[in-house]
Write an enzyme that holds these catalytic residues in place. Structure first.
Site, PDB file in Angstrom:
ATOM      1  N   SER A   1      42.560  42.454  44.515  1.00  0.00           N
ATOM      2  CA  SER A   1      43.494  41.343  44.681  1.00  0.00           C
ATOM      3  C   SER A   1      43.102  40.467  45.870  1.00  0.00           C
ATOM      4  O   SER A   1      42.067  39.825  45.846  1.00  0.00           O
ATOM      5  CB  SER A   1      44.920  41.883  44.800  1.00  0.00           C
ATOM      6  OG  SER A   1      45.871  40.851  44.687  1.00  0.00           O
TER       7      SER A   1
ATOM      8  N   HIS B   1      48.367  44.807  37.428  1.00  0.00           N
ATOM      9  CA  HIS B   1      47.694  44.429  38.674  1.00  0.00           C
ATOM     10  C   HIS B   1      47.484  45.623  39.604  1.00  0.00           C
ATOM     11  O   HIS B   1      46.484  45.702  40.322  1.00  0.00           O
ATOM     12  CB  HIS B   1      48.522  43.360  39.384  1.00  0.00           C
ATOM     13  CG  HIS B   1      47.783  42.618  40.451  1.00  0.00           C
ATOM     14  ND1 HIS B   1      46.782  41.718  40.182  1.00  0.00           N
ATOM     15  CD2 HIS B   1      47.896  42.648  41.810  1.00  0.00           C
ATOM     16  CE1 HIS B   1      46.305  41.204  41.306  1.00  0.00           C
ATOM     17  NE2 HIS B   1      46.965  41.767  42.316  1.00  0.00           N
TER      18      HIS B   1
ATOM     19  N   ASP C   1      48.330  41.755  33.454  1.00  0.00           N
ATOM     20  CA  ASP C   1      48.388  41.439  34.884  1.00  0.00           C
ATOM     21  C   ASP C   1      49.157  40.132  35.051  1.00  0.00           C
ATOM     22  O   ASP C   1      48.675  39.066  34.679  1.00  0.00           O
ATOM     23  CB  ASP C   1      46.957  41.304  35.423  1.00  0.00           C
ATOM     24  CG  ASP C   1      46.898  41.218  36.937  1.00  0.00           C
ATOM     25  OD1 ASP C   1      47.859  40.694  37.536  1.00  0.00           O
ATOM     26  OD2 ASP C   1      45.892  41.650  37.516  1.00  0.00           O
TER      27      ASP C   1
END
Length: 408
Positions: free
Chosen positions: A189, A394, A363
């Site tokens: 991320s 995610h 996600d």
């Protein structure tokens, strides 16, 4: 000739040159999953990242590095695997965490489920960075890190500074300490966003990356469906988010979250575990079918960890603008910062290091459409992989029971 073994450790099957689509990965048997859950310790105490690494039987070192703009960052190192002899030259793996997390992200355990231990056992010298503002990097040479307006200058940063200063400082320190010239980089991320900032703003760092593995890269975010972005849209401006979350520190860890985790969660608390699973879903956004409920108290010990509100708002800006661009300070602020009334767009053509992309179909922060836009803008994508499990989210990259099998 570059060593591609790092990507091999990040894949569920043999390395290929293109995306694998169509075939479904074989699932684990119920007995395998049960044994893995039983292997996890039922009542893991509250620990810092170094304490957690020692708990699982691995050596750990704490290091400190000061950035060009004065932030003092904590680095955590696992120099070798469990039972291995110290010393000797090993390839360096550098891991960078997501927003509102820390190096704990890579080292929750059990060891066969967490990337830091998997890499260490495979012969890597593992270094884990901590971005400015989280508990291991909440210090500065002259700025105070309190949560109020008194310390507003400390919190005046986002993932741009994280990529420009934090990751570069951490990599330079690790390379100097190990006397090596390049790292194998893995980001999750925000750790991927910082990677693209670093290589586009400081292209000389491309030579310090042997290969970069990007787990769920939030770069283009115009198609993200997370509810926070919906709130920003309804509010009419990303500035609305400052009214919700405040101007300075964003989501510091609260003791009550740790208390809830250890009081209500895990297999030792069967009557409250369903409630805990629901709380965990709200806080972590996990895939319920992939979560080891035994580990929820440990996750809640370390999530969320603090960052700046501006970091989060900058992501919301990417959703609104549909561009990968610098933070928008407003016309006057942009002229002062960029000598332009609009923020500059990051030049992804400068990201020439070999880069592998990992993406999931469920996600809500990083949509498949946006990842495809990113892939088409990068000049050296060596692997573009859709995780072969329906509903991959995610956070599944770091807490799914099958992340080791499907990703690592």
């Amino acid at each position: 000739m570059r060593d591609w073994s790092f990507i091999g450790l990040m894949l569920c099957a043999a390395m290929h040159a293109t995306v694998i689509r169509g075939a479904s990965a074989p699932s684990k048997s119920a007995d395998q999953k049960l044994r893995e859950r039983m292997d996890a310790v039922r009542d893991i105490p509250t620990m810092t990242t170094p304490e957690m690494i020692r708990y699982w039987g691995y050596p750990v070192e704490e290091h400190w590095v000061t950035t060009e703009d004065g932030y003092i960052l904590g680095l955590h190192r696992i120099p070798h695997g469990k039972g291995q002899k110290a010393g000797g030259k090993r390839p360096v793996a550098y891991l960078q965490h997501a927003l509102i997390t820390s190096s704990a992200l890579w080292s929750f355990g059990p060891p066969n489920k967490s990337l830091a231990y998997i890499l260490a056992d495979q012969g890597y010298d593992v270094w884990m960075g901590n971005s400015r503002g989280n508990p291991y990097s909440k210090n500065h040479t002259y700025l105070e890190p309190c949560s109020t307006a008194k310390c507003k200058d400390f919190w005046d940063f986002d993932w741009h500074e994280g990529g420009l200063y934090d990751v570069t400082a951490g990599i330079d320190y690790a390379l100097e300490h190990t006397k090596q010239d390049a790292v194998y980089y893995c980001g999750h991320s925000m750790g991927t966003t910082q990677y693209f900032v670093m290589l586009s703003q400081r292209p000389e760092y491309n030579d310090k990356i042997k290969v970069g593995a990007m787990l769920a890269p939030p770069v283009f975010m115009g198609h993200a469906e997370n509810i926070i972005f919906t709130i920003a849209d309804l509010g009419g401006s990303i500035e609305y988010l400052y009214h919700i979350f405040g101007l300075y520190e964003f989501l510091p860890h609260l003791d009550i979250i740790t208390w809830i985790g250890h009081l209500l969660c895990g297999d030792d608390h069967p009557f409250t575990n369903t409630l805990c699973m629901n709380i965990g879903f709200l806080l972590l956004g996990f895939n319920p079918g992939q979560l080891n409920s035994t580990m929820i108290p440990t996750y809640l010990d370390h999530v969320p960890e603090s960052s700046s509100t501006r970091t989060f708002v900058h992501y919301a800006q990417l959703h609104v603008s549909k561009k990968f661009e610098g933070y928008d300070f407003g016309e006057t602020g942009n002229i002062l910062h960029y000598d332009s009334i609009t923020p500059p767009v990051y030049d992804l053509n400068k990201v020439t290091a070999p880069t592998a992309i990992f993406k999931g179909d469920n996600d809500d922060l990083v949509s498949l459409i946006d990842v495809d836009i990113l892939v088409n803008r990068l000049p050296n994508v060596v692997f573009d992989h859709l995780v072969e499990m329906d509903g991959w989210t995610h956070t599944d990259y770091v807490i799914s029971m099958e992340a080791d099998y499907l990703v690592y």
